[in-house]
Design an enzyme around this catalytic site. Structure first.
Site, PDB file in Angstrom:
ATOM      1  N   TRP A  98       0.835  -1.210   0.000  1.00  0.00           N
ATOM      2  CA  TRP A  98       0.000   0.000   0.000  1.00  0.00           C
ATOM      3  C   TRP A  98       0.862   1.249   0.000  1.00  0.00           C
ATOM      4  CZ3 TRP A  98      -4.325  -1.243  -1.878  1.00  0.00           C
ATOM      5  CH2 TRP A  98      -4.941  -2.446  -1.527  1.00  0.00           C
ATOM      6  N   ASP A 165      -1.710   6.825   6.231  1.00  0.00           N
ATOM      7  CA  ASP A 165      -2.739   5.875   5.816  1.00  0.00           C
ATOM      8  C   ASP A 165      -2.970   4.957   7.020  1.00  0.00           C
ATOM      9  OD1 ASP A 165      -4.217   3.765   4.839  1.00  0.00           O
ATOM     10  OD2 ASP A 165      -2.911   3.325   3.133  1.00  0.00           O
ATOM     11  N   LYS A 189     -11.647  -2.035   6.937  1.00  0.00           N
ATOM     12  CA  LYS A 189     -10.777  -2.894   7.731  1.00  0.00           C
ATOM     13  C   LYS A 189     -11.169  -2.873   9.214  1.00  0.00           C
ATOM     14  CE  LYS A 189      -8.359  -3.433   3.938  1.00  0.00           C
ATOM     15  NZ  LYS A 189      -7.441  -2.416   3.436  1.00  0.00           N
TER      16      LYS A 189
HETATM   17  C1  PLP Z   1      -6.937  -1.956   2.067  1.00  0.00           C
HETATM   18  C2  PLP Z   1      -5.952  -0.884   2.156  1.00  0.00           C
HETATM   19  C3  PLP Z   1      -5.901   0.160   1.222  1.00  0.00           C
HETATM   20  C4  PLP Z   1      -6.817   0.220   0.007  1.00  0.00           C
HETATM   21  O1  PLP Z   1      -8.073   0.623   0.397  1.00  0.00           O
HETATM   22  P1  PLP Z   1      -9.241   0.809  -0.695  1.00  0.00           P
HETATM   23  O2  PLP Z   1     -10.311   1.421   0.145  1.00  0.00           O
HETATM   24  O3  PLP Z   1      -9.572  -0.527  -1.217  1.00  0.00           O
HETATM   25  O4  PLP Z   1      -8.748   1.722  -1.747  1.00  0.00           O
HETATM   26  C5  PLP Z   1      -4.968   1.151   1.400  1.00  0.00           C
HETATM   27  N1  PLP Z   1      -4.111   1.131   2.436  1.00  0.00           N
HETATM   28  C6  PLP Z   1      -4.117   0.137   3.350  1.00  0.00           C
HETATM   29  C7  PLP Z   1      -3.145   0.169   4.484  1.00  0.00           C
HETATM   30  C8  PLP Z   1      -5.041  -0.888   3.239  1.00  0.00           C
HETATM   31  O5  PLP Z   1      -5.053  -1.872   4.144  1.00  0.00           O
END
Ligand code: PLP
Length: 355
Positions: A98, A165, A189
């Site tokens: 990511w 993030d 998540k």
């Molecule tokens: C799942 C995830 C993403 C992507 O998220 P989307 O909502 O599918 O774009 C980005 N960063 C991390 C750390 C993730 O676990």
């Protein structure tokens, strides 16, 4: 048979949040269903307001920050962040897939300096000794590496605006929001279903770039319109709100952290005490959210067999990401400790039968 949901995302949600959403789909309170009312209605505005208020309360978000609920997933934030913050140069910590995707987007806007990377050992740790580029416009980190199971569980000091993030560890621990200019993540998540992205943004960190920003990609648009410049993902925001209500009812994020430490501790202990399984992440970088492990070298040929054994015992979603292999158990807030114990029992049983 009881299913134990270890999916990495979308993933398990609190039962009460799902139940309350099911009811709201038929009647939000005023006689109309959640999917069928106007986002401008009083009833939905109350949902939005409560979701924002709970987010602020649970994370103790200081004055000067706004909480937004947007579409597009965390992946859209990968480009929205440089669009809004990068004048010339940005610094990134490269800790997994990511993080790499985020910095790839940033390269479209200017110079990207990778201040440290754990790519040398397949991202099995979070780099600790690095110097943040002083002349960059911001420093981007991924606090929890969902795929590799490593986590940066402290709020670091940064001389330049810090952007994180937190897709897969938001609300898993208290966060010192004041250290960040912006925090974002996909809800799916730990705080809701797929389809809504949360953004916590310090208002005065914006407006410092010269470029023109498309309206939808400008954070200021969404601040000005209370996340309703366009039609927001109403159902998803409702589920998120119910999930946060559940977090609050249990005592908030410090209680979540205690529970997560306990759950992850149980599973890591079981892995460390096993003669068959072994963890893939350095101990000081282990995630409380995604626990990655493999079969020890001499048992590699049993990897598929254990998967079947575990599936038959009700374990769901424990297959490791293809870039790590083996197993990954995601132990998000809503996963009960009973599920962790069930997985451990299953591992112990398999080991005693196959060692
Ligand atoms: C799942 C995830 C993403 C992507 O998220 P989307 O909502 O599918 O774009 C980005 N960063 C991390 C750390 C993730 O676990």
């Amino acid at each position: 048979m009881t299913k134990h949901n270890f999916n990495a995302g979308p993933c398990i949600l609190p039962r009460i949040a799902v139940e309350n959403t099911a009811k709201a789909l038929f009647d939000l309170g005023g006689g109309l269903g959640l999917m069928e009312i106007s986002h401008r209605s009083k009833d939905f505005q109350a949902v939005m307001d409560e979701a924002v208020a709970l987010f602020k309360e649970l994370l103790n978000i200081p004055e000067g920050y706004q909480v937004l609920f947007l579409g597009g997933g965390a992946s859209t934030q990968f480009c929205m962040v440089p669009f809004n913050y990068m004048q010339k140069k940005a610094a990134y910590l490269e800790t997994g897939v990511w993080a790499k995707k985020a910095l790839k987007e940033a390269k479209l806007f200017g110079e990207v300096e990778v201040v440290a990377s754990s790519a040398d050992r397949n991202f099995c740790y979070v780099p600790k000794d690095f110097t943040i580029t002083g002349d960059a416009d911001y420093f981007h980190i991924t606090t929890n590496n969902t795929i590799y199971g490593s986590e940066l569980r402290v709020d670091i000091d940064s001389p330049i605006p810090l952007i994180a993030d937190m897709s897969s560890d938001i609300m898993s621990r208290p966060v010192d929001v004041s250290k960040y200019a912006l925090i974002y993540g996909g809800a799916q998540k730990n705080v809701g279903p797929a389809g809504v992205t949360f953004v916590i943004v310090k208002e005065d960190s914006l407006g410092k770039v010269d470029r023109k920003i498309p309206t939808m990609l400008d954070y200021r648009t969404h601040i000005g319109e209370g996340s309703m410049f366009n039609t927001p993902p109403c159902v998803n925001i409702f589920v998120l709100k119910e999930t946060l209500k559940w977090v609050k009812s249990l005592g908030g994020v410090s209680v979540m952290e205690e529970m997560n430490i306990k759950k992850a501790g149980l599973l890591y202990d079981a892995i460390d005490n096993s003669k068959m399984f072994v963890g893939t992440v350095d101990k000081d970088s282990r995630s409380l959210m995604n626990i990655c492990f493999v079969m020890q070298e001499q048992f590699k040929d049993k990897e598929e067999d254990f998967m079947k054994f575990a599936q038959a015992a009700g374990m769901v979603g424990i297959k490791g990401h293809r870039s790590v292999g083996g197993y990954r158990a995601s132990t998000y807030n809503a996963l009960p400790i009973e599920s962790v114990q069930a997985l451990i029992d299953c591992m112990n049983e398999y080991e005693s039968k196959n060692l």
